[in-house]
Motif scaffolding. Structure first.
Motif, PDB file in Angstrom:
ATOM      1  N   LEU A 185      12.254 -25.082  53.154  1.00  0.00           N
ATOM      2  CA  LEU A 185      11.776 -24.179  54.202  1.00  0.00           C
ATOM      3  C   LEU A 185      11.820 -24.804  55.580  1.00  0.00           C
ATOM      4  N   LEU A 186      12.252 -26.077  55.700  1.00  0.00           N
ATOM      5  CA  LEU A 186      12.155 -26.751  56.989  1.00  0.00           C
ATOM      6  C   LEU A 186      12.931 -26.014  58.065  1.00  0.00           C
ATOM      7  N   ARG A 187      14.225 -25.719  57.805  1.00  0.00           N
ATOM      8  CA  ARG A 187      15.016 -25.040  58.827  1.00  0.00           C
ATOM      9  C   ARG A 187      14.448 -23.654  59.119  1.00  0.00           C
ATOM     10  N   PHE A 188      13.992 -22.988  58.080  1.00  0.00           N
ATOM     11  CA  PHE A 188      13.389 -21.673  58.243  1.00  0.00           C
ATOM     12  C   PHE A 188      12.188 -21.725  59.173  1.00  0.00           C
ATOM     13  N   LEU A 189      11.301 -22.712  58.985  1.00  0.00           N
ATOM     14  CA  LEU A 189      10.094 -22.794  59.791  1.00  0.00           C
ATOM     15  C   LEU A 189      10.393 -23.141  61.236  1.00  0.00           C
ATOM     16  N   ILE A 190      11.379 -24.026  61.462  1.00  0.00           N
ATOM     17  CA  ILE A 190      11.675 -24.442  62.820  1.00  0.00           C
ATOM     18  C   ILE A 190      12.338 -23.330  63.607  1.00  0.00           C
ATOM     19  N   LEU A 191      13.279 -22.617  62.986  1.00  0.00           N
ATOM     20  CA  LEU A 191      14.111 -21.699  63.755  1.00  0.00           C
ATOM     21  C   LEU A 191      13.676 -20.250  63.647  1.00  0.00           C
ATOM     22  N   PHE A 192      13.275 -19.818  62.455  1.00  0.00           N
ATOM     23  CA  PHE A 192      13.094 -18.399  62.260  1.00  0.00           C
ATOM     24  C   PHE A 192      11.804 -18.078  61.522  1.00  0.00           C
ATOM     25  N   THR A 193      10.703 -18.645  61.966  1.00  0.00           N
ATOM     26  CA  THR A 193       9.417 -18.367  61.361  1.00  0.00           C
ATOM     27  C   THR A 193       8.938 -17.039  61.902  1.00  0.00           C
ATOM     28  N   ASN A 218      23.121  -9.158  75.413  1.00  0.00           N
ATOM     29  CA  ASN A 218      23.161  -9.483  73.977  1.00  0.00           C
ATOM     30  C   ASN A 218      22.925 -10.967  73.707  1.00  0.00           C
ATOM     31  N   PRO A 219      21.822 -11.528  74.206  1.00  0.00           N
ATOM     32  CA  PRO A 219      21.622 -12.973  74.051  1.00  0.00           C
ATOM     33  C   PRO A 219      21.264 -13.372  72.627  1.00  0.00           C
ATOM     34  N   GLN A 220      21.680 -14.567  72.249  1.00  0.00           N
ATOM     35  CA  GLN A 220      21.292 -15.198  70.988  1.00  0.00           C
ATOM     36  C   GLN A 220      20.671 -16.548  71.335  1.00  0.00           C
ATOM     37  N   TRP A 221      19.415 -16.725  71.003  1.00  0.00           N
ATOM     38  CA  TRP A 221      18.714 -17.963  71.316  1.00  0.00           C
ATOM     39  C   TRP A 221      18.846 -18.926  70.150  1.00  0.00           C
ATOM     40  N   GLN A 222      19.557 -20.032  70.355  1.00  0.00           N
ATOM     41  CA  GLN A 222      19.731 -21.063  69.331  1.00  0.00           C
ATOM     42  C   GLN A 222      18.726 -22.176  69.612  1.00  0.00           C
ATOM     43  N   ALA A 223      17.547 -22.008  69.013  1.00  0.00           N
ATOM     44  CA  ALA A 223      16.434 -22.884  69.336  1.00  0.00           C
ATOM     45  C   ALA A 223      16.707 -24.334  68.980  1.00  0.00           C
ATOM     46  N   ASP A 224      17.447 -24.565  67.901  1.00  0.00           N
ATOM     47  CA  ASP A 224      17.685 -25.939  67.464  1.00  0.00           C
ATOM     48  C   ASP A 224      18.580 -26.698  68.424  1.00  0.00           C
ATOM     49  N   GLN A 225      19.331 -25.980  69.255  1.00  0.00           N
ATOM     50  CA  GLN A 225      20.242 -26.627  70.191  1.00  0.00           C
ATOM     51  C   GLN A 225      19.836 -26.435  71.647  1.00  0.00           C
ATOM     52  N   ASN A 226      18.681 -25.781  71.884  1.00  0.00           N
ATOM     53  CA  ASN A 226      18.283 -25.454  73.254  1.00  0.00           C
ATOM     54  C   ASN A 226      19.428 -24.767  73.991  1.00  0.00           C
ATOM     55  N   GLN A 227      19.976 -23.764  73.354  1.00  0.00           N
ATOM     56  CA  GLN A 227      21.196 -23.132  73.851  1.00  0.00           C
ATOM     57  C   GLN A 227      21.075 -21.614  73.736  1.00  0.00           C
ATOM     58  N   LEU A 228      21.534 -20.934  74.779  1.00  0.00           N
ATOM     59  CA  LEU A 228      21.521 -19.484  74.771  1.00  0.00           C
ATOM     60  C   LEU A 228      22.953 -18.968  74.900  1.00  0.00           C
ATOM     61  N   ILE A 229      23.349 -18.107  73.974  1.00  0.00           N
ATOM     62  CA  ILE A 229      24.684 -17.516  73.971  1.00  0.00           C
ATOM     63  C   ILE A 229      24.565 -16.060  74.385  1.00  0.00           C
ATOM     64  N   ALA A 230      25.423 -15.629  75.292  1.00  0.00           N
ATOM     65  CA  ALA A 230      25.441 -14.234  75.720  1.00  0.00           C
ATOM     66  C   ALA A 230      26.822 -13.650  75.472  1.00  0.00           C
ATOM     67  N   THR A 231      26.848 -12.401  75.036  1.00  0.00           N
ATOM     68  CA  THR A 231      28.111 -11.715  74.769  1.00  0.00           C
ATOM     69  C   THR A 231      28.121 -10.370  75.477  1.00  0.00           C
ATOM     70  N   ARG A 232      29.111 -10.152  76.314  1.00  0.00           N
ATOM     71  CA  ARG A 232      29.304  -8.842  76.942  1.00  0.00           C
ATOM     72  C   ARG A 232      30.521  -8.188  76.320  1.00  0.00           C
ATOM     73  N   PHE A 233      30.313  -7.012  75.714  1.00  0.00           N
ATOM     74  CA  PHE A 233      31.424  -6.281  75.132  1.00  0.00           C
ATOM     75  C   PHE A 233      31.979  -5.298  76.156  1.00  0.00           C
ATOM     76  N   GLY A 234      33.332  -5.244  76.256  1.00  0.00           N
ATOM     77  CA  GLY A 234      33.973  -4.415  77.262  1.00  0.00           C
ATOM     78  C   GLY A 234      34.174  -2.977  76.849  1.00  0.00           C
ATOM     79  N   ASP A 235      34.138  -2.693  75.526  1.00  0.00           N
ATOM     80  CA  ASP A 235      34.252  -1.316  75.066  1.00  0.00           C
ATOM     81  C   ASP A 235      33.651  -1.185  73.673  1.00  0.00           C
TER      82      ASP A 235
END
Length: 385
Positions: free
Chosen positions: A4-12, A316-333
């Motif tokens: 459960l370690l990864r589960f608790l850190i990232l997606f509790t 459409n952000p995705q927060w990657q907590a384990d990497q302190n990183q935020l990914i954003a995706t813009r779809f054109g259609d």
């Protein structure tokens, strides 16, 4: 069984309350949603070298001990007896399945929660699915990203109240399968919502008594908030004053705000602002009392050559907590085959996000493709800042 370690850190997530709300969330490359009855699906598209798509769906009902269904839907016609090979590219033996019937051109595989196929799917990073089509098409290999697969299955466990149960996929334990268990009770459950003391950063940890909080190590947690009354006023006020969002009621009810507290007591709020046909705009607020930071509205850079001001909202952000990183995706259609894919890293010393790469597909032609495969337009490592 996975730890459960990864589960608790990232997606509790909050087991008692998720089932009262419809859940719809991007998890890295995957999309997961659960309805109010606890029926959950998770989708991603894979592609051949010539861009034929394959829709991969993981599906599970809320019934105790229900299997996980893996549904594969290509464009090429499937026939009974076609072989399906799952190769996880990790040196292990590929896993072979045979199609029985293909209803609506979809292969349906029924897997128990402890099946080797599910275990490999949760542990892997990339999957090649080869379908041996009959006729002139022949065998075709579809490449599928597994980035986010284990996270979507974790959300299924939470939404279906399987945490710690024997029929959980990821968060498995010894509790009976027919018990809608709350294995990780919310803070303050026995104290009526009283203060629980101070954490290492000196911040008082309180529980509102509404069952919305689950903790990981050192007070870390991930929460979904569906009402602005549950967000700090300092976060809500940015919606009208800076982000030009208007009333947050509908976006929050539809998407929910993502609230993440890391092990250093920094809290990141991703608040939905405007819901479009394929894009959802969010604004992001951070609060880091250990660094002397108030509630700070974050701004997001574009590549220097675009010569545009920093943005308050991000799509459409995705927060990657384990990497302190935020990914954003813009779809054109609506075909999801063009747009932009951005990676922003959190700079602790400066309390801000920094754009590190920007991928852009201008032409909205051809089949769907993963945003992470859009052509690279700018990278801080290769082209400087």
């Amino acid at each position: 069984m996975f730890p459960l370690l990864r589960f608790l850190i990232l997606f509790t997530l909050l087991a008692p309350t998720v089932t009262a709300q419809e859940v719809g969330q991007t998890m890295r490359q995957w999309w997961v949603e659960c309805d109010r009855l606890g029926f959950c699906v998770s989708d991603i598209n894979g592609f051949t070298a010539d861009y034929e798509p394959l829709t991969v769906r993981l599906q599970r009902s809320e019934e105790p001990n229900s299997p996980v269904l893996i549904l594969l839907t290509p464009e090429t016609l499937i026939t009974s007896g076609d072989a399906v090979i799952f190769d996880f590219l990790d040196g292990s033996e590929p896993i072979l399945r045979k199609t029985d019937t293909a209803l609506y051109n979809t292969i349906t595989l029924s897997e128990p929660v402890d099946s080797p196929l599910l275990a490999a799917l949760m542990a892997g990073s990339t999957l090649d699915i080869t379908i041996g089509f009959q006729g002139t098409r022949g065998a075709q290999t579809f490449k599928v990203s597994l980035d986010g697969a284990i996270d979507t299955l974790t959300i299924m466990d939470v939404a279906q109240q399987r945490l710690g149960r024997v029929d959980a996929i990821v968060a498995r334990g010894a509790a009976p399968a027919d018990s809608p268990s709350d294995i990780y009770p919310s803070l303050g459950a026995e104290t009526g919502g009283e203060d629980m003391g101070a954490d290492e950063g000196g911040e008082i940890i309180q529980d509102s008594g509404d069952g919305h909080m689950e903790e990981g190590p050192n007070g870390s947690y991930l929460d979904l908030i569906y009402s602005q009354d549950e967000l700090p006023p300092e976060v809500v006020r940015y919606a009208a004053e800076d982000a030009d969002c208007g009333d947050l009621t509908a976006p929050l009810n539809e998407m929910g705000a993502v609230v993440h507290r890391d092990q250093t007591a920094r809290i990141t709020y991703l608040v939905p602002c405007v819901i479009g046909q394929v894009n959802v705009a969010y604004y992001v607020v951070t609060h880091d009392p250990a660094k002397g930071s108030d509630y700070a509205l974050q701004r997001f850079e574009l590549p220097p050559a675009q010569n545009k001001p920093d943005r308050v909202t991000i799509l459409n952000p995705q927060w990657q907590a384990d990497q302190n990183q935020l990914i954003a995706t813009r779809f054109g259609d609506v075909n999801l085959n063009c747009g932009a894919y951005e990676i922003h890293n959190w700079i602790v010393a400066e309390q801000r996000f920094e754009l590190v790469s920007y991928q852009h597909k201008k032409n909205c032609d051809g089949p769907q493709m993963m945003p992470s495969d859009f052509p690279m337009e700018w990278s801080i490592g290769e082209m400087g800042d």
